[in-house]
Scaffold this motif. Structure first.
Motif, PDB file in Angstrom:
ATOM      1  N   LEU B  80     -43.058  95.180 -63.520  1.00  0.00           N
ATOM      2  CA  LEU B  80     -43.823  94.371 -62.575  1.00  0.00           C
ATOM      3  C   LEU B  80     -42.947  93.793 -61.463  1.00  0.00           C
ATOM      4  O   LEU B  80     -43.367  92.894 -60.750  1.00  0.00           O
ATOM      5  N   GLN B  81     -41.730  94.313 -61.341  1.00  0.00           N
ATOM      6  CA  GLN B  81     -40.792  93.778 -60.355  1.00  0.00           C
ATOM      7  C   GLN B  81     -41.386  93.776 -58.950  1.00  0.00           C
ATOM      8  O   GLN B  81     -41.246  92.813 -58.202  1.00  0.00           O
ATOM      9  N   ASN B  82     -42.056  94.868 -58.585  1.00  0.00           N
ATOM     10  CA  ASN B  82     -42.628  94.964 -57.242  1.00  0.00           C
ATOM     11  C   ASN B  82     -43.622  93.843 -56.981  1.00  0.00           C
ATOM     12  O   ASN B  82     -43.660  93.280 -55.885  1.00  0.00           O
ATOM     13  N   PHE B  83     -44.438  93.541 -57.999  1.00  0.00           N
ATOM     14  CA  PHE B  83     -45.409  92.456 -57.844  1.00  0.00           C
ATOM     15  C   PHE B  83     -44.680  91.140 -57.643  1.00  0.00           C
ATOM     16  O   PHE B  83     -45.050  90.331 -56.783  1.00  0.00           O
ATOM     17  N   ALA B  84     -43.628  90.931 -58.428  1.00  0.00           N
ATOM     18  CA  ALA B  84     -42.859  89.692 -58.308  1.00  0.00           C
ATOM     19  C   ALA B  84     -42.246  89.589 -56.910  1.00  0.00           C
ATOM     20  O   ALA B  84     -42.281  88.529 -56.278  1.00  0.00           O
ATOM     21  N   ASP B  85     -41.712  90.720 -56.415  1.00  0.00           N
ATOM     22  CA  ASP B  85     -41.099  90.719 -55.085  1.00  0.00           C
ATOM     23  C   ASP B  85     -42.115  90.354 -54.011  1.00  0.00           C
ATOM     24  O   ASP B  85     -41.842  89.536 -53.130  1.00  0.00           O
ATOM     25  N   LEU B  87     -45.004  88.776 -54.354  1.00  0.00           N
ATOM     26  CA  LEU B  87     -45.465  87.395 -54.480  1.00  0.00           C
ATOM     27  C   LEU B  87     -44.394  86.411 -54.016  1.00  0.00           C
ATOM     28  O   LEU B  87     -44.687  85.303 -53.612  1.00  0.00           O
ATOM     29  N   GLY B  88     -43.133  86.858 -54.063  1.00  0.00           N
ATOM     30  CA  GLY B  88     -42.047  85.979 -53.625  1.00  0.00           C
ATOM     31  C   GLY B  88     -41.821  85.991 -52.125  1.00  0.00           C
ATOM     32  O   GLY B  88     -41.048  85.194 -51.611  1.00  0.00           O
ATOM     33  N   GLN B  89     -42.459  86.914 -51.415  1.00  0.00           N
ATOM     34  CA  GLN B  89     -42.246  86.986 -49.971  1.00  0.00           C
ATOM     35  C   GLN B  89     -43.211  86.045 -49.252  1.00  0.00           C
ATOM     36  O   GLN B  89     -44.434  86.153 -49.399  1.00  0.00           O
ATOM     37  N   ALA B  90     -42.639  85.157 -48.454  1.00  0.00           N
ATOM     38  CA  ALA B  90     -43.467  84.154 -47.774  1.00  0.00           C
ATOM     39  C   ALA B  90     -44.489  84.817 -46.857  1.00  0.00           C
ATOM     40  O   ALA B  90     -45.603  84.326 -46.690  1.00  0.00           O
ATOM     41  N   ILE B  91     -44.100  85.961 -46.268  1.00  0.00           N
ATOM     42  CA  ILE B  91     -45.007  86.606 -45.319  1.00  0.00           C
ATOM     43  C   ILE B  91     -46.279  87.084 -46.017  1.00  0.00           C
ATOM     44  O   ILE B  91     -47.352  87.092 -45.431  1.00  0.00           O
ATOM     45  N   PHE B  92     -46.138  87.472 -47.293  1.00  0.00           N
ATOM     46  CA  PHE B  92     -47.337  87.903 -48.013  1.00  0.00           C
ATOM     47  C   PHE B  92     -48.356  86.774 -48.049  1.00  0.00           C
ATOM     48  O   PHE B  92     -49.530  86.955 -47.753  1.00  0.00           O
ATOM     49  N   TRP B  93     -47.880  85.588 -48.403  1.00  0.00           N
ATOM     50  CA  TRP B  93     -48.800  84.453 -48.510  1.00  0.00           C
ATOM     51  C   TRP B  93     -49.358  84.068 -47.150  1.00  0.00           C
ATOM     52  O   TRP B  93     -50.521  83.706 -47.024  1.00  0.00           O
ATOM     53  N   LYS B  94     -48.498  84.184 -46.127  1.00  0.00           N
ATOM     54  CA  LYS B  94     -48.987  83.881 -44.792  1.00  0.00           C
ATOM     55  C   LYS B  94     -50.079  84.880 -44.405  1.00  0.00           C
ATOM     56  O   LYS B  94     -51.099  84.515 -43.815  1.00  0.00           O
ATOM     57  N   SER B  95     -49.866  86.145 -44.784  1.00  0.00           N
ATOM     58  CA  SER B  95     -50.856  87.167 -44.431  1.00  0.00           C
ATOM     59  C   SER B  95     -52.173  86.909 -45.158  1.00  0.00           C
ATOM     60  O   SER B  95     -53.246  87.125 -44.595  1.00  0.00           O
ATOM     61  N   VAL B  96     -52.088  86.428 -46.409  1.00  0.00           N
ATOM     62  CA  VAL B  96     -53.321  86.127 -47.132  1.00  0.00           C
ATOM     63  C   VAL B  96     -54.071  84.994 -46.428  1.00  0.00           C
ATOM     64  O   VAL B  96     -55.298  85.051 -46.227  1.00  0.00           O
ATOM     65  N   GLY B  97     -53.298  83.974 -46.010  1.00  0.00           N
ATOM     66  CA  GLY B  97     -53.912  82.868 -45.277  1.00  0.00           C
ATOM     67  C   GLY B  97     -54.586  83.348 -44.001  1.00  0.00           C
ATOM     68  O   GLY B  97     -55.723  82.979 -43.702  1.00  0.00           O
ATOM     69  N   ASN B  98     -53.874  84.211 -43.256  1.00  0.00           N
ATOM     70  CA  ASN B  98     -54.437  84.745 -42.012  1.00  0.00           C
ATOM     71  C   ASN B  98     -55.711  85.529 -42.283  1.00  0.00           C
ATOM     72  O   ASN B  98     -56.696  85.406 -41.550  1.00  0.00           O
ATOM     73  N   THR B  99     -55.668  86.351 -43.334  1.00  0.00           N
ATOM     74  CA  THR B  99     -56.833  87.169 -43.654  1.00  0.00           C
ATOM     75  C   THR B  99     -58.045  86.293 -43.916  1.00  0.00           C
ATOM     76  O   THR B  99     -59.134  86.543 -43.380  1.00  0.00           O
ATOM     77  N   PHE B 100     -57.846  85.249 -44.721  1.00  0.00           N
ATOM     78  CA  PHE B 100     -58.963  84.367 -45.035  1.00  0.00           C
ATOM     79  C   PHE B 100     -59.488  83.678 -43.791  1.00  0.00           C
ATOM     80  O   PHE B 100     -60.694  83.595 -43.560  1.00  0.00           O
ATOM     81  N   GLY B 292     -43.537 101.426 -53.447  1.00  0.00           N
ATOM     82  CA  GLY B 292     -43.761 100.682 -54.679  1.00  0.00           C
ATOM     83  C   GLY B 292     -44.344  99.312 -54.384  1.00  0.00           C
ATOM     84  O   GLY B 292     -45.377  98.921 -54.934  1.00  0.00           O
ATOM     85  N   ARG B 293     -43.678  98.594 -53.467  1.00  0.00           N
ATOM     86  CA  ARG B 293     -44.174  97.265 -53.120  1.00  0.00           C
ATOM     87  C   ARG B 293     -45.524  97.351 -52.430  1.00  0.00           C
ATOM     88  O   ARG B 293     -46.405  96.524 -52.657  1.00  0.00           O
ATOM     89  N   ALA B 294     -45.688  98.359 -51.559  1.00  0.00           N
ATOM     90  CA  ALA B 294     -46.964  98.495 -50.858  1.00  0.00           C
ATOM     91  C   ALA B 294     -48.091  98.723 -51.852  1.00  0.00           C
ATOM     92  O   ALA B 294     -49.182  98.166 -51.710  1.00  0.00           O
ATOM     93  N   ALA B 295     -47.817  99.521 -52.883  1.00  0.00           N
ATOM     94  CA  ALA B 295     -48.834  99.762 -53.902  1.00  0.00           C
ATOM     95  C   ALA B 295     -49.159  98.461 -54.630  1.00  0.00           C
ATOM     96  O   ALA B 295     -50.319  98.197 -54.973  1.00  0.00           O
ATOM     97  N   LEU B 300     -52.843  93.905 -55.520  1.00  0.00           N
ATOM     98  CA  LEU B 300     -53.118  92.469 -55.396  1.00  0.00           C
ATOM     99  C   LEU B 300     -54.347  92.252 -54.518  1.00  0.00           C
ATOM    100  O   LEU B 300     -55.208  91.419 -54.801  1.00  0.00           O
ATOM    101  N   LEU B 301     -54.418  93.042 -53.452  1.00  0.00           N
ATOM    102  CA  LEU B 301     -55.553  92.931 -52.542  1.00  0.00           C
ATOM    103  C   LEU B 301     -56.845  93.317 -53.260  1.00  0.00           C
ATOM    104  O   LEU B 301     -57.876  92.665 -53.114  1.00  0.00           O
ATOM    105  N   PHE B 302     -56.750  94.369 -54.062  1.00  0.00           N
ATOM    106  CA  PHE B 302     -57.913  94.819 -54.830  1.00  0.00           C
ATOM    107  C   PHE B 302     -58.398  93.699 -55.759  1.00  0.00           C
ATOM    108  O   PHE B 302     -59.582  93.367 -55.792  1.00  0.00           O
TER     109      PHE B 302
END
Lengths: 443, 390
Positions: B80-85, B87-100, B292-295, B300-302
């Motif tokens: 699950l390393q890719n998932f951890a990576d 979730l640890g990237q700030a941009i991912f969370w920012k992108s989720v915020g933007n999407t919402f 790997g990370r993109a998958a 996560l998006l799913f």
């Protein structure tokens, strides 16, 4: 919105299938005909070679027809992508799919060459003693791996001069003649400080800005560093937080842009940038040879553009492309021959006439046709002569490793935040860039 | 129909001896036909879904637990390393915020506008087809063209909208520097494209609403607004649930408009308008080239979409249930009124027709029918259940 994605997917797969069909047709042709005939070029060996390029490489149908006439049995098909970004995605996706559907010859831009150089086995080694001395040395060096494999034949290069608006110069009381402007900007020993100093004089007497944006200017500056973001020997990334060379350029360009107000605060290729050409937004910009086309496209109806044979900080190269032959192709030998033909000085001279792509071949550069070329939109500037002189001035071939693109983008983002969106000041934006760099996980 | 079938299994059940159950091949075949055919008829969808839906989903999961470079291909298993990576990237969370943010800014006005347009188109218009096709035009225009046009309009320095704002003495808006403004601009592009599309779906549902209900409402003295809220909205509830859910899925997957919003197409220098799908694109084909990370992002998006879908479903079904009570009462009342009115108008045999569906309707609404009123249809169903299965 799901539908949209599906449409995109469908379009992509159709495109992929078409490409596949094109290649497949070539394969089956050669397979079925091969046993019956011996030797090539006598009309028995029917193959189709596909050439994938982007934007405009200057290869016309007439040119390809000529090749087909000289090489009976070979059909050449040209696939042109809309932008270099599209071509890059297409290429990387198909490589990821095992090379299925790739064209026999793939055009590659110098900016995304380094990432492909990590996998030299994906491409045919094109090194050929007969072709030695055809290109300017640094062009060959860019596409040569550490162990001496040549991955691409050079097409064009992007030697940079300075495009300027002579009408705005005149209104601000500056000289307008190209030779005088070159002198004003520092002549042969021009430095960035000279360029910015002239800009300060200009903006004091004009409503327009001096250059389009800090991002483009920084691009010209960083291309003069021998190894900007990575160690040329090992290829490892340099820690951005302690990278004083880059930081110096960053501070220099931003203090000129924002503190001195020289920048129009535009991001290249944005809608604002397009519109600024019609609104006297800025007076000068860094001009690689291929940029003359986009300027004319956007500034149609504006009379004052001219080109000065000068570039701050020594010469500089921005962009330029290569033709590669993917190793997974069915006819790599024939494709190599075609790539060599297309990058022959004669064809590149013709391509320069067709699309303004300045040739990387020494013989083509010195040819009468290129030397005498002028551009009426730029007030009949002798572009052939100027860009040849600009190409000669290029001393530094910047080292670009596999991570060049990502690190460069982090710094460019920082520049944009200060110059265009104004959401951060130079120092805090740099901190953000360092954070972004650390996020890449390269250290 | 059910009443005819029910007696048939009863004798079989009553007979303990299995011998008479032996049947001829033709009979068996016809029984298989009855049992299997429906599944075969619907199987093309599921086969296709398995091929283009389920397989990619599973394969993406497989990729997400491996190291996987775009050019280098499959690497080691990393769990699950890719998932951890990611979730640890700030941009991912920012992108989720933007999407919402973009999703809310687009979906809410879009649906409100779509339903209003649909209601207007539902009126007796001259050249109705022209207007109805007209609202679909924005949807037909290529998204890239739409983005280009709006890109010009929302340009910061020389943009049309800022020019208009300047013309009426307002400060220009930093469409590319202010995070919220950029979301509004992108939501506008989305709304332009999708409002008409949703309006047509809602219009189709509105067309199916029985006209008698409106007549009855008019007799009740309901005005246009009252009709809209008390008849139209409850009647098209299920279509609205559909539109809301598709809009949610689409909103979570928004890509084109954001990609075309600035020249680099990665959400601006501070990633102020990078959505999750754009982030996925950047991870896979952009700077990280890490499939790997993109998958992992895709999964996560799913999961996110499934979560939101469930919340959506829960909320809309609650609203539907609440509305159901209200509408059931009014519907019964209106139908009674129709019956009365028509009985009055033309006395005689014609009056029977409208009264006939009344009990059936009441039965269809599970909780409303008082026990005493339970119609015959219901009883047969329960007898069949007990007789056939046990």
């Amino acid at each position: 919105m799901t539908t949209r994605t599906r449409i995109t997917l469908a379009a992509t797969s159709i495109a992929a299938m078409t490409a596949l069909a094109a290649c497949g047709g070539g394969d089956s042709g050669s397979d079925s005909e091969d046993p019956g005939t011996t030797g090539s070029g006598d009309g028995g060996d029917e193959i189709t070679l596909t050439v994938a390029t982007f934007n405009q490489f200057g290869y016309t149908d007439e040119m390809l027809d000529r090749y087909e006439e000289e090489h009976p049995g070979i059909t050449v098909e040209l696939i042109t992508a809309d932008s270099s970004e599209d071509a890059r995605t297409n290429l990387t996706t198909k490589i990821a799919a095992g090379g299925e559907g790739l064209a026999d010859i793939e055009g590659i831009e110098v900016d995304w060459l380094p990432e492909l150089m990590q996998y030299p086995d994906l491409f045919t080694d094109l090194s050929d003693p007969e072709l030695e001395g055809r290109w300017v040395d640094w062009k060959v060096a860019q596409a040569t791996t550490a162990d001496g494999r040549l991955l691409g034949y050079g097409t064009d290069i992007g030697p940079e001069g300075i495009c300027y608006r002579q009408d705005l110069f005149e209104a601000a009381g500056l000289p307008t003649d190209p030779a005088e402007v070159a002198e004003l900007l520092g002549g042969d020993d021009a430095t960035w400080e000279d360029y910015f100093a002239a800009g300060r004089e200009f903006v004091a007497n004009s409503d327009a800005a001096w250059f389009d944006g800090a991002q483009a200017t920084y691009q010209g500056m960083v291309n003069q560093l021998e190894s900007a973001y990575e160690d040329a020997g090992t290829g490892d990334a340099l820690d951005l937080s302690t990278n004083t060379a880059v930081r110096d350029l960053y501070d220099q360009v931003l203090s000129a842009s924002v503190d001195d107000g020289l920048s129009a605060g535009l991001e290249q290729w944005s809608a604002d940038w397009d519109a600024a050409f019609q609104n006297d937004g800025f007076a000068t910009m860094l001009c690689p040879a291929w940029m003359t086309g986009p300027v004319e496209e956007r500034a149609g109806g504006v009379d004052g553009w001219n080109l000065a044979d000068v570039f701050p900080g020594g010469g500089g190269n921005w962009g330029g492309s290569f033709l590669t032959v993917p190793a997974s192709g069915a006819n790599t030998e024939a494709a190599t021959e075609l790539a060599a033909w297309l990058t022959h000085p004669e064809q590149q001279t013709e391509a320069f006439g067709n699309a303004g792509t300045f040739p990387s071949q020494i013989e083509a550069q010195t040819s009468e046709e290129v030397q005498s070329a002028t551009n009426d939109f730029f007030n009949d500037a002798p572009i052939g002569e100027i860009f040849t002189s600009r190409a000669e001035a290029i001393e530094v071939v910047p080292f670009k490793g596999a991570n060049y693109f990502s690190i460069h983008q982090a710094v460019q983002n920082a520049v944009l935040r200060v110059d265009v969106t104004g959401e951060q000041d130079a120092d805090s934006s740099w901190e953000s860039a360092v954070e972004e760099f650390n996020g890449l996980g390269l250290m | 129909m059910t009443a005819l079938h029910t007696p048939a299994p009863a004798p079989a059940r009553g007979n303990p001896d299995p011998a008479p159950r032996r049947v001829g091949f033709t009979q068996r075949l016809s029984r298989w036909d009855v049992k299997l055919s429906p599944y075969l008829y619907i199987s093309p969808f599921f086969l296709l879904f398995a091929l283009v839906g389920a397989f990619p989903l599973v394969y993406t999961a497989y990729v997400s637990v491996h190291e996987w470079n775009l050019l280098g291909g499959q690497g080691e298993f990393v769990g699950l390393q890719n998932f951890a990576d990611v979730l640890g990237q700030a941009i991912f969370w920012k992108s989720v915020g933007n999407t919402f943010s973009i999703f809310v800014l687009s979906a809410a006005p879009q649906l409100a506008l779509a339903i209003t347009i649909a209601a207007l188109l539902d009126q007796n218009l001259r050249a109705a087809t022209f207007w109805r096709m007209g609202v679909l035009v924005p949807y037909v225009v290529a998204p890239v063209a739409v983005s280009l046009i709006f890109g010009r309009m929302f340009a910061d320095q020389y943009g049309l909208i800022n020019a208009i704002l300047g013309g009426i003495g307002l400060d220009p808006v930093g469409w590319h520097s202010d995070r919220f403004a950029s979301h509004v601009a992108i939501a506008t592009i989305v709304n332009f494209r999708w409002t008409g599309y949703n309006a047509l779906i809602l219009l189709a549902a509105m067309q199916a609403v029985p006209r008698e209900l409106y007549e009855a409402a008019v007799i009740d003295g309901a005005g246009r607004f009252r009709q809209f809220f008390s008849v139209t909205i409850p009647q098209i509830r299920s279509t609205m649930v559909f539109v809301v859910i598709t809009a949610t899925i689409g909103g979570m997957q928004i890509f084109d408009e954001v990609r075309m919003y600035d020249p680099i197409g990665l959400g601006g220098p501070s990633r102020n308008w990078m959505t999750t799908v754009l982030y996925l694109y950047d991870v896979a084909w952009g700077n990280q080239k890490n499939f790997g990370r993109a998958a992992a992002v895709a999964w996560l998006l799913f999961l996110l979409i499934v979560c939101i879908g469930l919340i959506n479903f829960y909320l809309t079904s609650r609203i539907a249930a609440a509305d159901g009570d209200r509408s059931a009462v009014s519907r019964r009342r209106t139908q009674a009124l129709i019956a009365q009115a028509q009985a009055k108008a033309r006395a005689g045999s014609r009056a029977e027709a409208p009264t006939a569906p009344l009990p059936a309707h009441a039965a269809a609404l599970p909780d409303d029918g008082p026990p005493g009123q339970a119609p015959p249809g219901r009883t047969t169903r329960s007898t069949r259940d007990s007789g056939g299965q046990r």
